[in-house]
Design an enzyme around this catalytic site. Structure first.
Site, PDB file in Angstrom:
ATOM      1  N   LEU A   1      -5.212 -84.908 -41.062  1.00 58.13           N
ATOM      2  CA  LEU A   1      -4.749 -85.063 -39.679  1.00 58.13           C
ATOM      3  C   LEU A   1      -3.861 -86.296 -39.530  1.00 58.13           C
ATOM      4  O   LEU A   1      -3.295 -86.526 -38.464  1.00 58.13           O
ATOM      5  CB  LEU A   1      -5.959 -85.173 -38.740  1.00 58.13           C
TER       6      LEU A   1
ATOM      7  N   TYR B   1     -16.987 -95.121 -51.168  1.00 60.85           N
ATOM      8  CA  TYR B   1     -17.112 -95.055 -49.710  1.00 60.85           C
ATOM      9  C   TYR B   1     -18.392 -95.791 -49.322  1.00 60.85           C
ATOM     10  O   TYR B   1     -19.495 -95.246 -49.323  1.00 60.85           O
ATOM     11  CB  TYR B   1     -17.150 -93.605 -49.211  1.00 60.85           C
TER      12      TYR B   1
HETATM   13  N1  LIG Z   1      -8.813 -88.921 -52.490  1.00 58.79           N
HETATM   14  C1  LIG Z   1      -8.445 -89.952 -51.778  1.00 58.79           C
HETATM   15  O1  LIG Z   1      -7.825 -90.908 -52.271  1.00 58.79           O
HETATM   16  C2  LIG Z   1      -8.768 -89.970 -50.312  1.00 58.79           C
HETATM   17  C3  LIG Z   1      -8.162 -90.904 -49.449  1.00 58.79           C
HETATM   18  C4  LIG Z   1      -8.475 -90.847 -48.086  1.00 58.79           C
HETATM   19  C5  LIG Z   1      -9.373 -89.910 -47.609  1.00 58.79           C
HETATM   20  N2  LIG Z   1      -9.977 -89.029 -48.476  1.00 58.79           N
HETATM   21  C6  LIG Z   1     -10.924 -87.990 -48.020  1.00 58.79           C
HETATM   22  O2  LIG Z   1     -10.298 -87.223 -46.998  1.00 58.79           O
HETATM   23  C7  LIG Z   1     -11.113 -87.200 -45.844  1.00 58.79           C
HETATM   24  C8  LIG Z   1     -10.266 -87.058 -44.593  1.00 58.79           C
HETATM   25  O3  LIG Z   1      -9.318 -88.084 -44.495  1.00 58.79           O
HETATM   26  P1  LIG Z   1      -9.408 -89.253 -43.412  1.00 58.79           P
HETATM   27  O4  LIG Z   1     -10.789 -89.370 -42.913  1.00 58.79           O
HETATM   28  O5  LIG Z   1      -8.752 -90.423 -44.035  1.00 58.79           O
HETATM   29  O6  LIG Z   1      -8.396 -88.788 -42.290  1.00 58.79           O
HETATM   30  P2  LIG Z   1      -8.228 -87.536 -41.286  1.00 58.79           P
HETATM   31  O7  LIG Z   1      -9.155 -86.481 -41.647  1.00 58.79           O
HETATM   32  O8  LIG Z   1      -6.794 -87.247 -41.250  1.00 58.79           O
HETATM   33  O9  LIG Z   1      -8.608 -88.194 -39.918  1.00 58.79           O
HETATM   34  C9  LIG Z   1      -9.910 -88.616 -39.618  1.00 58.79           C
HETATM   35  C10 LIG Z   1      -9.934 -89.018 -38.178  1.00 58.79           C
HETATM   36  O10 LIG Z   1      -9.665 -87.869 -37.403  1.00 58.79           O
HETATM   37  C11 LIG Z   1     -10.490 -87.819 -36.299  1.00 58.79           C
HETATM   38  N3  LIG Z   1     -10.747 -86.400 -36.037  1.00 58.79           N
HETATM   39  C12 LIG Z   1     -11.142 -85.456 -36.929  1.00 58.79           C
HETATM   40  N4  LIG Z   1     -11.224 -84.245 -36.333  1.00 58.79           N
HETATM   41  C13 LIG Z   1     -10.899 -84.442 -35.032  1.00 58.79           C
HETATM   42  C14 LIG Z   1     -10.804 -83.585 -33.916  1.00 58.79           C
HETATM   43  N5  LIG Z   1     -11.056 -82.280 -34.032  1.00 58.79           N
HETATM   44  N6  LIG Z   1     -10.433 -84.115 -32.734  1.00 58.79           N
HETATM   45  C15 LIG Z   1     -10.154 -85.436 -32.629  1.00 58.79           C
HETATM   46  N7  LIG Z   1     -10.231 -86.305 -33.654  1.00 58.79           N
HETATM   47  C16 LIG Z   1     -10.583 -85.810 -34.846  1.00 58.79           C
HETATM   48  C17 LIG Z   1     -11.751 -88.542 -36.690  1.00 58.79           C
HETATM   49  O11 LIG Z   1     -12.243 -89.105 -35.521  1.00 58.79           O
HETATM   50  P3  LIG Z   1     -13.720 -89.732 -35.298  1.00 58.79           P
HETATM   51  O12 LIG Z   1     -13.840 -90.819 -36.329  1.00 58.79           O
HETATM   52  O13 LIG Z   1     -13.653 -90.213 -33.893  1.00 58.79           O
HETATM   53  O14 LIG Z   1     -14.730 -88.660 -35.536  1.00 58.79           O
HETATM   54  C18 LIG Z   1     -11.266 -89.551 -37.704  1.00 58.79           C
HETATM   55  O15 LIG Z   1     -10.991 -90.780 -37.099  1.00 58.79           O
HETATM   56  C19 LIG Z   1     -11.877 -88.517 -45.934  1.00 58.79           C
HETATM   57  O16 LIG Z   1     -13.010 -88.500 -45.087  1.00 58.79           O
HETATM   58  C20 LIG Z   1     -12.196 -88.572 -47.398  1.00 58.79           C
HETATM   59  O17 LIG Z   1     -13.323 -87.747 -47.674  1.00 58.79           O
HETATM   60  C21 LIG Z   1      -9.670 -89.038 -49.804  1.00 58.79           C
END
Ligand SMILES: NC(=O)c1ccc[n+]([C@@H]2O[C@H](COP(=O)([O-])OP(=O)(O)OC[C@H]3O[C@@H](n4cnc5c(N)ncnc54)[C@H](OP(=O)(O)O)[C@@H]3O)[C@@H](O)[C@H]2O)c1
Length: 288
Positions: free
Chosen positions: A209, A50
């Protein structure tokens, strides 16, 4: 409000820190991490890759270390989970390496970036399919025996791969499985979630999400049952979604990502939200 990953009791929702290193124009990444801590979150999810570019590996880990150092409060109980096994090299060439030598190098680098003697949780980020899966699992076990890591996790693992990890490590030794799971994506990961329940392994939904590509902001438009619960309860569709995921098992610990303090402050409230049974049933019926 607490759930368990191996030896650790953590908040039932973690902060996914990835967007802090991948989103353009994040003004104050520390503020988002501090907002998560203020909201009672004690699990932070990161990875060596990251980073804004290939030559800044460890960027996100360093952000977290700085945020924990500058936080005006007790951080001794905060658990940081990181990952290794995806390679990034010059020209943004991405690959996999699940060998002991490579993973040991990444664990040592993460230890330095995070400023700790031992990593709390270290995940194999993705399977390296150029070697047999059990070789990577044995490598993780070696890192634990060497004292570099406290708990072992695997990510992007199929049911078969989870079973291999459990067989190789022995009962109680696999702390967590981190796989994609959300209302948008569950066709493969629901059975993985169920296997983890049976085996007493924490299941950590990533992109819970729907991911940073837009799904996270369109939950209420796409899923009428989530919209209905959001309107009836007067809480965001994101909170409804996270509370629904936690209702699927006491071993489920979603890690919503955030690049803004307001997002994680809102998401963290799902830790205490109680969604009435009929609304949960309606979501199950529509989504699963
Ligand atoms: N192991 C793996 O291969 C892998 C792959 C992908 C992700 N991950 C991990 O999983 C975590 C989460 O996944 P992700 O970041 O891809 O997707 P996510 O959590 O599904 O979505 C993140 C997005 O949701 C928005 N958000 C979060 N809470 C919110 C709320 N209460 N109201 C409105 N918008 C909200 C954020 O907005 P803002 O940006 O505007 O704050 C961000 O753009 C990552 O940060 C990472 O640590 C792991």
């Amino acid at each position: 409000m607490e759930r368990h990953i191996g030896q650790f009791a953590v908040s039932s929702i973690g902060l996914g820190a990835m967007p802090l290193s991948f989103t353009e124009g994040v003004e104050d990444p520390q503020a988002t991490i501090h907002a998560a801590l203020d909201a009672g979150i004690t699990l932070i999810d990161t990875a060596d890759i990251y980073a804004p570019s290939w030559d800044q590996m460890g960027h996100n880990e360093r952000l977290i270390a700085d945020a924990l150092r500058t936080y005006n409060g007790d951080t001794s109980h905060v658990v940081v989970a990181t990952k290794g096994g995806i390679t990034r090299s010059e020209g943004e060439r991405w690959g996999r390496n699940g060998t002991l030598e490579y993973l040991r190098g990444r664990a040592l680098a993460a230890r330095e970036a995070l400023g700790v003697d031992q990593l709390d949780i270290f995940y194999l980020h993705r399977p390296d399919r150029s070697i047999v899966y059990s070789e990577s699992i044995v490598a993780l076990r070696t890192l634990k025996w060497e004292g570099l890591i406290k708990e072992i996790g695997i990510s992007n693992a199929s049911v078969e791969e989870i079973q291999i990890a459990i067989d190789v490590l022995g009962k109680g030794e696999l702390a967590a499985v981190q796989n994609e799971f959300s209302p948008w994506f569950h066709h493969t990961s629901r059975s993985e979630l169920e296997l983890c329940a049976k085996e007493g392994v924490a299941f950590v939904p990533f992109s819970p999400l729907g991911g940073t590509g837009g799904g996270a902001k369109r939950l209420e438009q796409r899923f009428s049952s989530i919209q209905r619960a959001s309107v009836e309860l007067g809480i965001s569709a994101q909170r409804v979604t996270l509370a629904w995921e936690m209702s699927l098992g006491s071993h489920v610990i979603p890690i919503p990502g955030a690049s803004r303090p307001a997002s994680i402050t809102d998401s963290a409230q799902a830790m205490t939200d109680e969604i009435p049974f009929d609304l949960l049933q309606a979501i199950n019926q529509e989504v699963l």
